[in-house]
Design an enzyme around this catalytic site. Structure first.
Site, short mmCIF file in Angstrom:
data_model
loop_
_atom_site.label_atom_id
_atom_site.label_comp_id
_atom_site.label_asym_id
_atom_site.label_seq_id
_atom_site.Cartn_x
_atom_site.Cartn_y
_atom_site.Cartn_z
NE ARG A 1 -12.52 -0.81 -1.04
CZ ARG A 1 -11.35 -1.42 -1.10
NH1 ARG A 1 -11.29 -2.76 -1.66
NH2 ARG A 1 -10.09 -0.73 -0.95
CB CYS B 1 -10.46 -6.53 -1.99
SG CYS B 1 -9.15 -7.55 -2.10
CG ASN C 1 -2.10 -1.23 0.68
OD1 ASN C 1 -1.99 -1.61 -0.27
ND2 ASN C 1 -2.77 -1.58 1.95
N1 EPU Z 1 -14.83 5.52 1.81
C1 EPU Z 1 -15.91 6.20 1.77
N2 EPU Z 1 -15.80 7.20 0.67
C2 EPU Z 1 -14.74 7.33 -0.09
C3 EPU Z 1 -13.33 6.80 0.19
C4 EPU Z 1 -13.46 5.67 1.37
O1 EPU Z 1 -16.93 6.08 2.01
O2 EPU Z 1 -14.54 8.40 -0.96
C5 EPU Z 1 -14.94 4.37 2.87
C6 EPU Z 1 -14.75 3.09 2.15
O3 EPU Z 1 -15.92 2.63 1.86
C7 EPU Z 1 -14.35 2.38 3.52
C8 EPU Z 1 -13.46 3.31 4.38
O4 EPU Z 1 -13.92 4.43 3.72
O5 EPU Z 1 -15.38 1.86 4.10
C9 EPU Z 1 -12.12 3.18 4.42
O6 EPU Z 1 -11.46 3.58 3.05
P1 EPU Z 1 -10.22 4.17 2.65
O7 EPU Z 1 -10.40 4.98 1.60
O8 EPU Z 1 -9.56 4.54 3.87
O9 EPU Z 1 -9.39 2.74 2.09
P2 EPU Z 1 -8.65 2.78 0.51
O10 EPU Z 1 -7.67 3.70 0.24
O11 EPU Z 1 -9.86 2.14 -0.30
C10 EPU Z 1 -6.62 1.52 1.75
C11 EPU Z 1 -5.74 -0.03 1.47
C12 EPU Z 1 -6.87 -0.92 1.94
C13 EPU Z 1 -7.02 -0.67 3.41
C14 EPU Z 1 -7.81 0.76 3.59
C15 EPU Z 1 -8.00 0.96 5.23
C16 EPU Z 1 -4.51 0.79 -0.34
C17 EPU Z 1 -4.04 0.38 -1.85
N3 EPU Z 1 -5.51 0.18 -0.14
O12 EPU Z 1 -7.74 1.63 0.84
O13 EPU Z 1 -5.87 -2.04 1.82
O14 EPU Z 1 -7.99 -1.70 3.94
O15 EPU Z 1 -6.88 1.60 3.19
O16 EPU Z 1 -6.67 0.94 5.77
O17 EPU Z 1 -3.88 1.40 0.18
C18 EPU Z 1 -5.43 -4.37 1.44
O18 EPU Z 1 -4.43 -3.98 1.49
O19 EPU Z 1 -5.70 -5.50 1.53
C19 EPU Z 1 -6.51 -3.33 1.39
C20 EPU Z 1 -7.67 -3.28 1.28
#
Ligand code: EPU
Length: 417
Positions: free
Chosen positions: A121, A116, A23
């Site tokens: 999301r 995933c 990440n």
């Molecule tokens: N969310 C919203 N609106 C948005 C963005 C996010 O409602 O515009 C919600 C999501 O639906 C979720 C929560 O906020 O319920 C967390 O989302 P976040 O944006 O923080 O996560 P992400 O950027 O999509 C990254 C990691 C994930 C990790 C999460 C939380 C990367 C590439 N992915 O995802 O990693 O679980 O942060 O720490 O950095 C993994 O490595 O298996 C993985 C899923």
């Protein structure tokens, strides 16, 4: 679909060097398109999500080349600001190219990202934040067209939730914008601090990464830089889980103990002895595991949602009851039906999972539905008696280094541990 065959009841002991963080490398690869010179990234993990990012960089006209754990990227010939639907759909983190493309070309055309299935999301926080910087959005079915006809201008952005991806997209879009951007309620994950460390080496002026207020003073130009990717804290938690359920003793090199501060108590509560030095960790598993009482996932620095599935497999063979509360994603218990098939006793109710440790798990055929859920199945398979067939192994290869596995025939792999 590929599969992993895991022989259970094999002690995981010895030593391992932590892989670089998935990440961290993904947003940093996106950031390289903002740089005028060449970037040299060290400690890059060998994963399919990294391959997908390199494919996107090639598609955009960049030169990107991997040699062992080093990736060099030169965006000199960058000539496109659209990413094809087939490339976007291959992984969720392709959404990070939105901010980078907008920052570089003031235009981005992408389709809704894949990745995933962890429940809804949305990317509403990304979009509303980029709009504040001056971006205009149009939607054409699944295609998002985004441009900044008058350029991007720094502003104050107060996030309603500390989204990791949205924080990264704002940083990428604003680093070359005019004026100053201040992100309040920013995500504090170490991977964001790593992205900022890379950008600052390239000439960016970003302050406060790792805190909830990040200040970005726009600069005119970024050079490339050499940068070592931080160790993967979730991979480290997974190695620890494998050791815990097999009664092993493992030394992990290249660890930043601070990054796993919230998962170490889990292992200590199971009876494992965990010792850390500056950049090394040792874990010794007890003969019989006890059960931690309560695990609640939250944004960093609290317990990470990505460690919940593999650690649930440890709780599945603990001596008592562990309650998990998943607060980050709405649907992150996809591994539970397969864990039950292996013999685990788990009840799920909305965001709660109640795990009653059992004496034995037994090998069978199961399906990995997502990356960390797949890791949970590997941990459970190691604890089980007999052989477990994990179908959907391609999910696991998205986030765990290929060097951990050997291909035995066209569709079958076995672990090297
Ligand atoms: N969310 C919203 N609106 C948005 C963005 C996010 O409602 O515009 C919600 C999501 O639906 C979720 C929560 O906020 O319920 C967390 O989302 P976040 O944006 O923080 O996560 P992400 O950027 O999509 C990254 C990691 C994930 C990790 C999460 C939380 C990367 C590439 N992915 O995802 O990693 O679980 O942060 O720490 O950095 C993994 O490595 O298996 C993985 C899923």
């Amino acid at each position: 679909m590929s599969r992993l065959l895991v022989e259970g009841k094999k002690e995981i002991s010895g030593e391992i060097t932590a892989q670089g963080a998935k990440n961290s490398i993904l947003p940093i690869l996106a950031a390289t398109i903002l740089c005028d010179g060449e970037s040299c990234l060290k400690n890059c993990p060998n994963l399919t999500d990294v391959d997908f990012s390199l494919d996107i960089l090639h598609y955009l006209g960049c030169k990107a080349h991997r040699e062992n754990t080093t990736i060099t990227v030169n965006a000199e010939n960058f000539d496109k600001s659209t990413v094809s639907d087939s490339l976007m759909k291959r992984m969720r983190s392709s959404v990070i190219f939105l901010g980078a493309l907008l920052g570089k070309a003031h235009h981005a055309e992408i389709s809704c990202p894949g990745g995933c299935e962890l429940g809804a999301r949305p990317i509403d926080i990304h979009i509303s934040s980029l709009k504040k910087l001056g971006a205009v959005f149009e939607r054409n079915d699944d295609i998002i067209i985004c441009s900044a006809p008058d350029g991007l201008k720094g502003c104050n952005i107060d996030l309603r939730y500390q989204s990791v991806g949205a924080t990264e997209n704002i940083i990428l879009a604003s680093v070359l914008a005019s004026g100053t951007t201040i992100i309040s309620n920013a995500a504090r994950e170490p991977e964001i601090t790593d992205l900022v460390a890379f950008l600052n080496k390239c000439g960016a002026k970003i302050f406060g990464a790792g805190t909830e207020t990040i200040l970005i003073e726009g600069v005119k130009k970024l050079t490339g830089a050499e940068h070592k990717i931080i160790p993967d804290r979730i991979a480290i938690a997974t190695y620890m889980a494998c050791t815990a359920v097999t009664g092993g003793c493992l030394t992990v090199y290249d660890v930043i103990p601070e990054h796993i501060r919230s998962v170490i108590p889990f292992f200590r509560e199971t009876g494992c002895v965990v010792k850390c030095t500056e950049n090394e960790l040792r874990i010794f598993a007890p003969e019989k595991l006890t059960s931690p009482e309560l695990i609640t996932t939250k944004p960093y620095p609290s317990f990470p949602t990505d460690a919940q599935p593999p650690l649930m497999s440890v709780a599945a063979v603990g001596g008592g009851i562990t309650v998990f509360v998943e607060n980050v994603f709405t649907n992150r218990y996809n591994h539970v039906p397969s864990l039950r098939k292996l013999g685990a006793n788990i009840i799920v109710n909305d965001r709660l999972a109640i795990v009653t440790g059992v004496k034995k798990l037994h090998g069978t055929s199961v399906n990995a539905m997502d990356l960390r859920g797949g890791a949970a199945l590997v941990v459970a398979a190691l604890a089980a008696e007999g052989t477990t067939e994990i179908n959907g192994f391609e999910h696991i290869l998205r986030g765990y280094d290929r060097s951990l596995f050997t291909k035995t025939d066209e569709n079958t792999y076995k672990p090297n541990f």
